[in-house]
Design an enzyme around this catalytic site. Structure first.
Site, PDB file in Angstrom:
ATOM      1  CD1 TRP A  10      -2.243  -1.779   0.323  1.00 15.48           C
ATOM      2  CD2 TRP A  10      -2.773  -1.297   2.507  1.00 15.48           C
ATOM      3  NE1 TRP A  10      -3.464  -2.945   0.856  1.00 15.48           N
ATOM      4  CE2 TRP A  10      -3.432  -2.395   2.248  1.00 15.48           C
ATOM      5  CE3 TRP A  10      -2.712  -0.688   3.731  1.00 15.48           C
ATOM      6  CZ2 TRP A  10      -4.502  -2.928   3.227  1.00 15.48           C
ATOM      7  CZ3 TRP A  10      -3.776  -1.148   4.748  1.00 15.48           C
ATOM      8  CH2 TRP A  10      -4.699  -2.565   4.270  1.00 15.48           C
ATOM      9  CE  LYS A  11       4.570   1.836  -4.319  1.00 18.57           C
ATOM     10  NZ  LYS A  11       4.813   2.490  -5.591  1.00 18.57           N
ATOM     11  CG  HIS A  98       9.784  -0.093  -3.546  1.00 23.08           C
ATOM     12  ND1 HIS A  98       9.681   1.225  -4.106  1.00 23.08           N
ATOM     13  CD2 HIS A  98       8.829  -0.750  -4.219  1.00 23.08           C
ATOM     14  CE1 HIS A  98       8.744   1.414  -4.927  1.00 23.08           C
ATOM     15  NE2 HIS A  98       8.303   0.213  -5.123  1.00 23.08           N
ATOM     16  CD  GLU A 169       8.784  -3.845  -7.278  1.00 23.34           C
ATOM     17  OE1 GLU A 169       7.459  -3.485  -7.618  1.00 23.34           O
ATOM     18  OE2 GLU A 169       9.215  -3.420  -6.405  1.00 23.34           O
ATOM     19  N   GLY A 175       4.470   3.428 -10.904  1.00 21.56           N
ATOM     20  CA  GLY A 175       3.923   4.621 -10.541  1.00 21.56           C
ATOM     21  C   GLY A 175       2.953   5.215 -11.579  1.00 21.56           C
ATOM     22  CB  SER A 212       2.092  -0.039 -14.424  1.00 20.88           C
ATOM     23  OG  SER A 212       2.861   0.918 -13.981  1.00 20.88           O
ATOM     24  N   GLY A 233       1.224  -2.205  -6.910  1.00 25.38           N
ATOM     25  CA  GLY A 233       0.935  -1.160  -6.190  1.00 25.38           C
ATOM     26  C   GLY A 233      -0.284  -0.359  -6.202  1.00 25.38           C
TER      27      GLY A 233
HETATM   28  C1  PEP Z   1       5.753  -0.618  -7.095  1.00 29.82           C
HETATM   29  O1  PEP Z   1       5.926   0.693  -6.741  1.00 29.82           O
HETATM   30  O2  PEP Z   1       6.124  -1.465  -6.322  1.00 29.82           O
HETATM   31  C2  PEP Z   1       4.340  -0.691  -8.043  1.00 29.82           C
HETATM   32  C3  PEP Z   1       4.446  -2.080  -8.447  1.00 29.82           C
HETATM   33  O3  PEP Z   1       3.845   0.270  -8.187  1.00 29.82           O
HETATM   34  P1  PEP Z   1       2.493   0.285  -9.253  1.00 29.82           P
HETATM   35  O4  PEP Z   1       1.984  -1.022  -9.347  1.00 29.82           O
HETATM   36  O5  PEP Z   1       1.933   1.415  -8.594  1.00 29.82           O
HETATM   37  O6  PEP Z   1       3.245   0.758 -10.568  1.00 29.82           O
END
Ligand code: PEP
Length: 256
Positions: A10-11, A98, A169, A175, A212, A233
């Site tokens: 969830w950050k 991360h 990642e 993001g 994403s 994310g």
């Molecule tokens: C992340 O930051 O690890 C991530 C996967 O983010 P998002 O899915 O929002 O790109």
């Protein structure tokens, strides 16, 4: 065969009150994801909601963990959280490395390696995030990823490597405004990581993809060679969408 792993971080989102609401929505939505489906789920809430995760997720299909950890077991580290504290709150997983931690807190490979080693020594399963910071050709991206792996996991015993999950990642695919990396690129990196882990004695490597991920692409992503799961994310902030991702491609999925 390696069990597929579907997780979300969830950050810095949700208060502990909101966390409880989220878990109460999610748990019934994924109750049909059983041992038999061969898929494991996890959520990494902020530290402040780990106690809620323990209350709401114990006995469910969803494991929980933290988004970071300090490399020391205890001491004068204002604002930090140790691995024994996470174990005490029932965490199964902890993420290290991360890109947002690397960028904002200067976590370089040496520190990420120390965090991973400490967390492993406390019995946690460690999600090690690796990826190239900008878009590169496959060969160059592979070199970056393997360099990260060597620096972070080079000193880890083979037997312990089975408690490591590597999350590939690519920073440029993470993001708001980004889209997931091309499948061919993802697959090439995942297989390179898998090969690296096998060469160092891992018996059941787990390599998941993050960047994403959303429900529309997940079934196809999970069919790519080398992809053992997904790490989500933004899309995971909606429990219904996370449940759809968790069900993606499952034959009996009512939500797919
Ligand atoms: C992340 O930051 O690890 C991530 C996967 O983010 P998002 O899915 O929002 O790109």
């Amino acid at each position: 065969m390696t069990r597929q792993l579907v997780g979300t971080s969830w950050k810095m989102n949700f208060t502990s009150t909101e966390a409880r609401e989220y878990f109460r929505r999610l748990v019934p939505l994924v109750a049909d994801i059983t041992e038999a489906t061969g898929r494991d789920l996890f959520v990494l809430p902020p530290f402040t909601s780990l106690w809620v995760a323990r209350e709401e997720l114990a006995g469910s299909r969803v494991a929980w963990g933290a988004q970071d950890v300090h490399e020391n077991l205890a001491g004068a580290h204002t604002g930090d959280v140790s691995a024994p504290m996470l174990v005490d709150l029932g965490c199964r997983f902890v993420e290290v490395g991360h890109p947002e931690r690397r960028r904002a807190y200067g976590d370089r490979d040496g520190r990420v390696a120390a965090k991973a080693a400490t967390a492993l020594s406390c019995g946690l399963e460690v999600i090690v995030s690796v990826g190239e910071s900008r878009r590169l050709q496959e060969r160059d991206a592979r070199a970056v990823v393997l360099r990260h792996l060597g620096a972070v996991l080079g000193g880890v015993d083979a037997i312990v490597l089975d408690r490591v999950v590597v999350a590939y990642e690519p920073w440029w695919a993470i993001g708001a405004g980004a889209t997931h990396a091309p499948f061919e690129h993802i697959s090439a990196m995942q297989l390179a990581v898998r090969g690296w882990l096998l060469a160092r004695g891992a018996s059941s490597p787990r390599v998941i993809y993050g960047g994403s991920v959303e429900s529309g692409a997940t079934a196809a992503l999970l069919r790519q060679p080398g992809v053992d799961g997904v790490f989500v994310g933004r899309a995971g902030l909606d429990p219904a969408e996370f449940a759809r991702i968790a069900h993606a491609g499952l034959a009996h999925a009512g939500l797919d």
